[in-house]
Motif scaffolding. Structure first.
Motif, short mmCIF file in Angstrom:
data_model
loop_
_atom_site.label_atom_id
_atom_site.label_comp_id
_atom_site.label_asym_id
_atom_site.label_seq_id
_atom_site.Cartn_x
_atom_site.Cartn_y
_atom_site.Cartn_z
N ASP A 1 111.44 25.19 -27.66
CA ASP A 1 111.40 24.43 -26.40
C ASP A 1 110.01 23.92 -26.06
O ASP A 1 109.76 23.47 -24.93
N ASN A 2 109.08 23.95 -27.03
CA ASN A 2 107.75 23.35 -26.88
C ASN A 2 106.95 23.89 -25.70
O ASN A 2 106.21 23.14 -25.04
N ASP B 1 111.96 18.80 -37.64
CA ASP B 1 112.02 17.62 -36.78
C ASP B 1 112.37 16.40 -37.65
O ASP B 1 111.51 15.64 -38.04
N ARG C 1 110.63 17.21 -31.56
CA ARG C 1 111.53 18.31 -31.22
C ARG C 1 112.18 18.86 -32.49
O ARG C 1 112.60 18.10 -33.37
N ASP D 1 115.00 20.36 -34.75
CA ASP D 1 116.45 20.39 -34.88
C ASP D 1 116.85 21.56 -35.77
O ASP D 1 116.03 22.11 -36.51
N ASN E 1 118.19 18.58 -31.27
CA ASN E 1 117.47 19.13 -30.11
C ASN E 1 117.28 18.01 -29.09
O ASN E 1 116.55 17.05 -29.35
N ASN E 2 117.92 18.15 -27.94
CA ASN E 2 117.79 17.14 -26.89
C ASN E 2 116.66 17.44 -25.91
O ASN E 2 116.50 16.75 -24.91
N GLY E 3 115.88 18.49 -26.19
CA GLY E 3 114.81 18.89 -25.28
C GLY E 3 115.27 20.01 -24.37
O GLY E 3 116.46 20.25 -24.19
N ASP E 4 114.30 20.76 -23.83
CA ASP E 4 114.59 21.87 -22.91
C ASP E 4 115.48 22.93 -23.54
O ASP E 4 116.22 23.63 -22.84
#
Length: 584
Positions: free
Chosen positions: A261-262, A315, A321, A323, A339-342
């Motif tokens: 989640d960065n 990624d 992000r 995946d 991965n759509n973020g968050d």
């Protein structure tokens, strides 16, 4: 599914011409002197069918990747009636060949082996090995002289039932690698789960009407374990406290620590067989949030659990992000989670063009990697069935199966199957299990080592005829980060494309890949920007003076001189004197 010659597509579908990506050099490299062995050929029990992993590591710090192959065992060996099969440690001779030095190095294991992870747990600059077994596990400490010592007992990490695909990662940010060990099935040698027996509630175990081994469904699961590194050569089991103990006892297979989640902290990803997958997000206080279900990673798009064996993390869309890709059983597609973020994932396998071709395959080791150095990560997996009975029936699948390679086309919007050209590595029909991906020849091309069930290992050398540029990085952590920089994230910008790669232990299927980072640069000969986020949170930019070689980068010091300078000089010299050749 059958091909034009009435062969199952998993063991056929070959073409006469096409792009040649891999050459099988297993015999030429000297790997076929060793053989994997697990149980009996009939495979009446699941313990015999899972197979073992493979690790790529530079155990002697000479700048060249060596190969560790886990071996299984036999019932006679377990009861002391026969010599146990031994693991292999193949030393890289720098000339395309390898020599098995496992006995001299003290890493033969001699137990019923499954998974392996690489990590420098004591930050001494030398990679150590953790091997997951049925029975007690091993922690092989690197003695810096070509030998290892098993310190699992004194370190407190032996466990004792059935462990699978471990991984190292610094979950609490103290600069020391901790250890995660998935558990598979709780196995009792005195109460074997034969079809119709009391051990499985008198159930009849069948696949398409044929009698087969039982499990994992219907068998008791084995919990997972997280061991905190105390910094004194010992570990403490913190599974419960950290919230990753697997209270439901799912059937754990492969795992890795990586920042999903960065937020600068490594999370934990676990694939589970015939049960939901786990995604644990790191809360930064020594505990994890179980976000498996709400993230979308626990199940596929049909809201159905899969038999997830292998795990690829990367990624592929170059959007910063990570995946996730999981390999699954036959009669099911292998699952790509975008991965759509968050920390939220969507199963987008069908629209990427890679659901249908994967149905007949029963698949294991897998990775995202850029095989042609065009700057976009491709995807590969290896396969082999668990029921020997499939070869006696017209089920459109087979015991030994060929690998599948998908080329990333249209900049992360689609994958295309690379056809298996006769006589090349993609046409190898093998009972594959663990696979590790890395550059064994320091030529900037990612090769694949496959540990096959009851079979000799396979080395697929990448001979892709592209002329794209590349760069490789070995990261060295500073005093507050793990020395081998596991958990680091790197962003590299070149030719208008920004790529991401992360230093990870574990993953694939029960295996550990090359920990050096690899970036294809397409036609670009300049790295415009290199940003590193170290495990301790430090961010650093480094300028690379050239491409088509490996660099060592130490936290806070930038580029540091080392073995890769002489390897690059030798490689340049040999290119100047050699003439181009083609692979037949």
């Amino acid at each position: 599914m059958l091909d034009s010659e009435k062969r199952p597509i998993t063991a056929g579908g070959f073409v006469k011409t096409g792009p040649i990506v891999f050459e099988d050099i297993s015999e030429k490299a000297g790997l076929t002197v060793w053989q994997h062995k697990m149980g009996t050929p009939q495979k009446p029990y699941i313990l015999e069918t899972i197979g073992s992993g493979v690790a790529l590591l530079d155990y002697d710090n000479d700048g060249w990747l060596d190969i560790y192959l886990v071996n299984g065992s036999t019932y006679d060996a377990l009861t002391g009636k026969a010599e146990p099969p031994h693991a292999a440690l193949f030393h890289n001779n720098h000339d395309g060949t390898f020599t098995n030095v496992a006995e001299m190095a003290g890493v033969t294991n001699g137990r019923w082996g499954f998974g392996v992870a690489v990590g420098d747990y004591d930050n001494d600059g030398w990679p150590d090995l953790y091997v997951g077994n049925y029975g007690k596990n091993r922690l092989y400490h690197n003695n810096h002289d070509g030998t290892f010592t098993d310190i699992a007992e004194s370190a407190g990490v032996t466990l004792g039932n059935w462990s699978t695909g471990p991984s190292f990662g610094d979950y609490d940010g103290d600069g020391r690698l901790d250890l995660f060990v998935p558990g598979y099935v709780h196995w009792d040698m005195n109460d074997l789960p034969a079809s119709g027996s009391q051990a499985i509630g008198f159930a009849n175990c069948q696949y398409r009407g044929a009698q087969t081994m039982c499990g994992p469904r219907g068998l008791p699961g084995e919990p997972d374990h997280l061991f905190h590194n105390n910094g004194d050569g010992t570990f403490t089991d913190v599974s419960e406290k950290a919230g990753v103990s697997d209270k439901r006892h799912y059937y754990g297979f492969s795992s890795t620590f990586v920042d999903i989640d960065n937020d600068g902290k490594v999370d934990l990803v676990v694939t589970d067989d015939s049960s939901p997958n786990y995604l644990y997000l790191n809360k930064g206080d020594g505990t994890f949030q179980d976000s498996s279900f709400y993230s979308g990673f626990a199940l596929n798009q049909d809201a159905r659990e899969t038999a997830s064996m292998g795990l690829a993390v990367g990624d592929y869309a170059n959007n910063g992000r990570l995946d996730l890709y999981t390999t699954t059983f036959s009669d099911d597609y292998k699952t790509l989670y975008r991965n759509n973020g968050d920390g939220n994932f969507v199963d987008i396998t069908p629209q990427m063009g890679i659901a249908e071709p994967t149905y007949p395959f029963l698949s294991w080791g897998t990775a995202f990697f850029d095989y042609d150095n065009d700057g976009w990560k491709d995807l590969m997996f290896v396969s082999g069935h668990v029921f020997p009975q499939v070869d006696q029936h017209n089920w459109g699948t087979s015991w030994a199966e060929r690998p599948l390679l998908f080329h990333n086309v249209i900049h992360g919007k689609k994958f295309e199957v690379i056809p298996p050209v006769e006589g090349t590595g993609l046409a190898d029909v093998i009972p594959a299990r663990g696979a590790a991906f890395g550059d064994l020849f320091n030529d900037g091309k990612i090769d694949v080592v496959i540990n096959c069930l009851d079979h000799t290992p396979v080395l697929l050398r990448n001979v892709s005829n592209d002329h794209n540029h590349w760069v490789g990085l070995q990261l060295i952590g500073g005093p507050k980060s793990p020395r081998d920089a596991v958990g680091s994230t790197v962003y590299l910008t070149s030719g208008g494309v920004r790529q991401r790669d992360d230093v990870m232990s574990g993953g694939s299927f029960e295996s550990s890949n090359d920990m050096r980072l690899h970036f294809g640069l397409s036609e670009s000969t300049v790295v415009d920007k290199l940003e590193i986020r170290w495990p301790d949170g430090t961010q650093e930019s480094v300028t690379l003076p050239s491409v088509d070689r490996y660099f060592a980068i130490e936290e806070g010091k930038g580029l540091v001189p080392g073995i890769y300078d002489s390897i690059a000089a030798n490689s340049h010299a040999s290119k100047v004197t050699s003439t181009p050749h083609s692979v037949k």
